[in-house]
Design a protein around this motif. Sequence first.
Motif, PDB file in Angstrom:
ATOM      1  N   GLY A   1      35.911  19.162  19.495  1.00  0.00           N
ATOM      2  CA  GLY A   1      35.566  20.431  19.702  1.00  0.00           C
ATOM      3  C   GLY A   1      35.440  21.236  18.367  1.00  0.00           C
ATOM      4  O   GLY A   1      35.183  22.293  18.530  1.00  0.00           O
ATOM      5  N   VAL A   2      35.641  20.803  17.286  1.00  0.00           N
ATOM      6  CA  VAL A   2      35.539  21.482  16.032  1.00  0.00           C
ATOM      7  C   VAL A   2      34.242  21.415  15.400  1.00  0.00           C
ATOM      8  O   VAL A   2      33.229  20.727  15.817  1.00  0.00           O
ATOM      9  CB  VAL A   2      36.392  20.801  14.765  1.00  0.00           C
ATOM     10  CG1 VAL A   2      37.983  20.967  15.117  1.00  0.00           C
ATOM     11  CG2 VAL A   2      35.896  19.513  14.325  1.00  0.00           C
ATOM     12  N   SER A   3      33.943  22.528  14.703  1.00  0.00           N
ATOM     13  CA  SER A   3      32.395  22.872  14.397  1.00  0.00           C
ATOM     14  C   SER A   3      32.065  21.962  13.303  1.00  0.00           C
ATOM     15  O   SER A   3      32.798  21.265  12.668  1.00  0.00           O
ATOM     16  CB  SER A   3      32.594  24.264  13.761  1.00  0.00           C
ATOM     17  OG  SER A   3      32.833  24.243  12.587  1.00  0.00           O
TER      18      SER A   3
ATOM     19  N   GLU B   1      40.457  11.525  20.509  1.00  0.00           N
ATOM     20  CA  GLU B   1      41.129  12.400  21.467  1.00  0.00           C
ATOM     21  C   GLU B   1      42.147  11.439  22.230  1.00  0.00           C
ATOM     22  O   GLU B   1      41.961  10.481  22.400  1.00  0.00           O
ATOM     23  CB  GLU B   1      39.949  12.224  22.638  1.00  0.00           C
ATOM     24  CG  GLU B   1      38.629  13.287  22.171  1.00  0.00           C
ATOM     25  CD  GLU B   1      37.394  13.207  23.216  1.00  0.00           C
ATOM     26  OE1 GLU B   1      37.595  13.848  24.188  1.00  0.00           O
ATOM     27  OE2 GLU B   1      36.439  12.559  23.201  1.00  0.00           O
ATOM     28  N   GLY B   2      43.229  12.058  22.117  1.00  0.00           N
ATOM     29  CA  GLY B   2      44.300  11.662  22.699  1.00  0.00           C
ATOM     30  C   GLY B   2      44.933  10.129  21.783  1.00  0.00           C
ATOM     31  O   GLY B   2      45.203   9.264  22.409  1.00  0.00           O
ATOM     32  N   GLY B   3      44.550  10.236  20.350  1.00  0.00           N
ATOM     33  CA  GLY B   3      44.835   9.081  19.669  1.00  0.00           C
ATOM     34  C   GLY B   3      43.617   8.006  19.789  1.00  0.00           C
ATOM     35  O   GLY B   3      43.646   6.889  19.337  1.00  0.00           O
ATOM     36  N   SER B   4      42.571   7.977  20.610  1.00  0.00           N
ATOM     37  CA  SER B   4      41.616   7.190  20.835  1.00  0.00           C
ATOM     38  C   SER B   4      40.260   7.600  20.193  1.00  0.00           C
ATOM     39  O   SER B   4      40.034   8.718  20.188  1.00  0.00           O
ATOM     40  CB  SER B   4      41.361   7.112  22.370  1.00  0.00           C
ATOM     41  OG  SER B   4      42.308   6.471  23.015  1.00  0.00           O
ATOM     42  N   LEU B   5      39.598   6.705  19.530  1.00  0.00           N
ATOM     43  CA  LEU B   5      38.629   6.683  18.867  1.00  0.00           C
ATOM     44  C   LEU B   5      37.322   6.882  19.787  1.00  0.00           C
ATOM     45  O   LEU B   5      36.967   6.066  20.608  1.00  0.00           O
ATOM     46  CB  LEU B   5      38.228   5.503  18.028  1.00  0.00           C
ATOM     47  CG  LEU B   5      36.929   5.354  17.310  1.00  0.00           C
ATOM     48  CD1 LEU B   5      36.812   6.601  16.161  1.00  0.00           C
ATOM     49  CD2 LEU B   5      36.972   4.222  16.242  1.00  0.00           C
ATOM     50  N   THR B   6      36.709   8.080  20.017  1.00  0.00           N
ATOM     51  CA  THR B   6      35.832   8.481  20.969  1.00  0.00           C
ATOM     52  C   THR B   6      34.413   8.591  20.162  1.00  0.00           C
ATOM     53  O   THR B   6      33.335   8.809  20.766  1.00  0.00           O
ATOM     54  CB  THR B   6      35.759   9.611  21.658  1.00  0.00           C
ATOM     55  OG1 THR B   6      36.060  10.721  20.955  1.00  0.00           O
ATOM     56  CG2 THR B   6      37.129   9.411  22.463  1.00  0.00           C
ATOM     57  N   GLY B   7      34.240   8.725  18.859  1.00  0.00           N
ATOM     58  CA  GLY B   7      33.015   8.810  18.122  1.00  0.00           C
ATOM     59  C   GLY B   7      33.226   8.880  16.596  1.00  0.00           C
ATOM     60  O   GLY B   7      34.353   8.796  16.110  1.00  0.00           O
ATOM     61  N   ILE B   8      32.049   8.851  15.932  1.00  0.00           N
ATOM     62  CA  ILE B   8      32.298   8.948  14.382  1.00  0.00           C
ATOM     63  C   ILE B   8      31.095   9.916  13.898  1.00  0.00           C
ATOM     64  O   ILE B   8      30.186   9.953  14.403  1.00  0.00           O
ATOM     65  CB  ILE B   8      31.992   7.552  13.634  1.00  0.00           C
ATOM     66  CG1 ILE B   8      32.300   7.558  12.192  1.00  0.00           C
ATOM     67  CG2 ILE B   8      30.891   6.739  14.014  1.00  0.00           C
ATOM     68  CD1 ILE B   8      32.466   6.395  11.696  1.00  0.00           C
TER      69      ILE B   8
ATOM     70  N   THR C   1      27.660  24.351  16.256  1.00  0.00           N
ATOM     71  CA  THR C   1      27.372  23.033  16.852  1.00  0.00           C
ATOM     72  C   THR C   1      28.785  22.192  16.793  1.00  0.00           C
ATOM     73  O   THR C   1      29.413  22.340  15.972  1.00  0.00           O
ATOM     74  CB  THR C   1      26.443  22.310  16.153  1.00  0.00           C
ATOM     75  OG1 THR C   1      25.221  23.250  16.075  1.00  0.00           O
ATOM     76  CG2 THR C   1      26.083  21.093  16.936  1.00  0.00           C
ATOM     77  N   LYS C   2      29.122  21.983  17.893  1.00  0.00           N
ATOM     78  CA  LYS C   2      30.596  21.125  17.977  1.00  0.00           C
ATOM     79  C   LYS C   2      30.000  19.566  17.553  1.00  0.00           C
ATOM     80  O   LYS C   2      29.194  19.036  17.827  1.00  0.00           O
ATOM     81  CB  LYS C   2      31.138  21.156  19.349  1.00  0.00           C
ATOM     82  CG  LYS C   2      31.370  22.576  19.846  1.00  0.00           C
ATOM     83  CD  LYS C   2      32.413  23.311  19.158  1.00  0.00           C
ATOM     84  CE  LYS C   2      32.690  24.548  19.754  1.00  0.00           C
ATOM     85  NZ  LYS C   2      33.088  25.639  18.806  1.00  0.00           N
ATOM     86  N   VAL C   3      31.174  19.150  16.702  1.00  0.00           N
ATOM     87  CA  VAL C   3      31.010  17.912  16.233  1.00  0.00           C
ATOM     88  C   VAL C   3      30.922  16.876  17.289  1.00  0.00           C
ATOM     89  O   VAL C   3      30.119  15.832  17.034  1.00  0.00           O
ATOM     90  CB  VAL C   3      32.013  17.544  15.050  1.00  0.00           C
ATOM     91  CG1 VAL C   3      33.239  17.309  15.831  1.00  0.00           C
ATOM     92  CG2 VAL C   3      31.583  16.331  14.116  1.00  0.00           C
ATOM     93  N   GLY C   4      31.551  17.122  18.220  1.00  0.00           N
ATOM     94  CA  GLY C   4      31.284  16.123  19.323  1.00  0.00           C
ATOM     95  C   GLY C   4      29.863  16.115  20.000  1.00  0.00           C
ATOM     96  O   GLY C   4      29.507  14.988  20.695  1.00  0.00           O
ATOM     97  N   GLU C   5      29.061  17.118  19.674  1.00  0.00           N
ATOM     98  CA  GLU C   5      27.729  17.117  20.310  1.00  0.00           C
ATOM     99  C   GLU C   5      26.733  16.258  19.543  1.00  0.00           C
ATOM    100  O   GLU C   5      25.604  15.904  19.977  1.00  0.00           O
ATOM    101  CB  GLU C   5      27.147  18.561  20.313  1.00  0.00           C
ATOM    102  CG  GLU C   5      28.037  19.403  21.272  1.00  0.00           C
ATOM    103  CD  GLU C   5      27.469  21.040  21.103  1.00  0.00           C
ATOM    104  OE1 GLU C   5      26.661  21.229  20.438  1.00  0.00           O
ATOM    105  OE2 GLU C   5      28.311  21.873  21.476  1.00  0.00           O
ATOM    106  N   VAL C   6      27.136  15.856  18.225  1.00  0.00           N
ATOM    107  CA  VAL C   6      26.027  15.170  17.362  1.00  0.00           C
ATOM    108  C   VAL C   6      26.661  14.051  16.744  1.00  0.00           C
ATOM    109  O   VAL C   6      26.021  13.520  15.924  1.00  0.00           O
ATOM    110  CB  VAL C   6      25.795  16.460  16.377  1.00  0.00           C
ATOM    111  CG1 VAL C   6      24.874  17.250  16.858  1.00  0.00           C
ATOM    112  CG2 VAL C   6      26.858  16.898  15.478  1.00  0.00           C
ATOM    113  N   ALA C   7      27.982  13.680  17.161  1.00  0.00           N
ATOM    114  CA  ALA C   7      28.578  12.531  16.649  1.00  0.00           C
ATOM    115  C   ALA C   7      27.857  11.357  17.007  1.00  0.00           C
ATOM    116  O   ALA C   7      27.137  11.449  18.244  1.00  0.00           O
ATOM    117  CB  ALA C   7      30.012  12.486  16.905  1.00  0.00           C
TER     118      ALA C   7
END
Length: 132
Positions: free
Chosen positions: A18-20, A40-47, A67-73
């Motif tokens: 959720g960070v920019s 997310e919760g210690g789990s790797l969900t993206g890079i 833009t949230k980093v999760g949108e473009v990772a």
Amino acid sequence: MLSVEALMKRELVGVDPGVSVAEAARRMREARVGAVLLLEGGSLTGIFSERDLATRVVAEGRSPDATKVGEVATRPVVTVPAGASLRQCAETLRDKGLRHLPVVSGGKPVGILSARDFFEAVAGGLEGLIER
């Protein structure tokens, strides 16, 4: 036989999805790294890497602040297990066209191997062999 654990960096830089993008880029700059892990919760969900910033944010005219980093990772994340051979890492980096390769153990990130670090280690090993 050397494994990825001999070369990987253990200091991981993680961000919440959720960070920019701007904040993620600041953290990358401060840590002097080319990628951050989405956790997310210690789990790797993206890079999120410099390549993602260039191709999915700048080239598309998106605002880094909005833009949230999760949108473009990059998702899903290609990883290797701790203990993976250097050959396996080299093949994964080459075959997938990656510059950053997270290392996991028990599903949790424990390190990261950059293509630069990998190839510098290989070149250093070859130079040492030649000098002998």
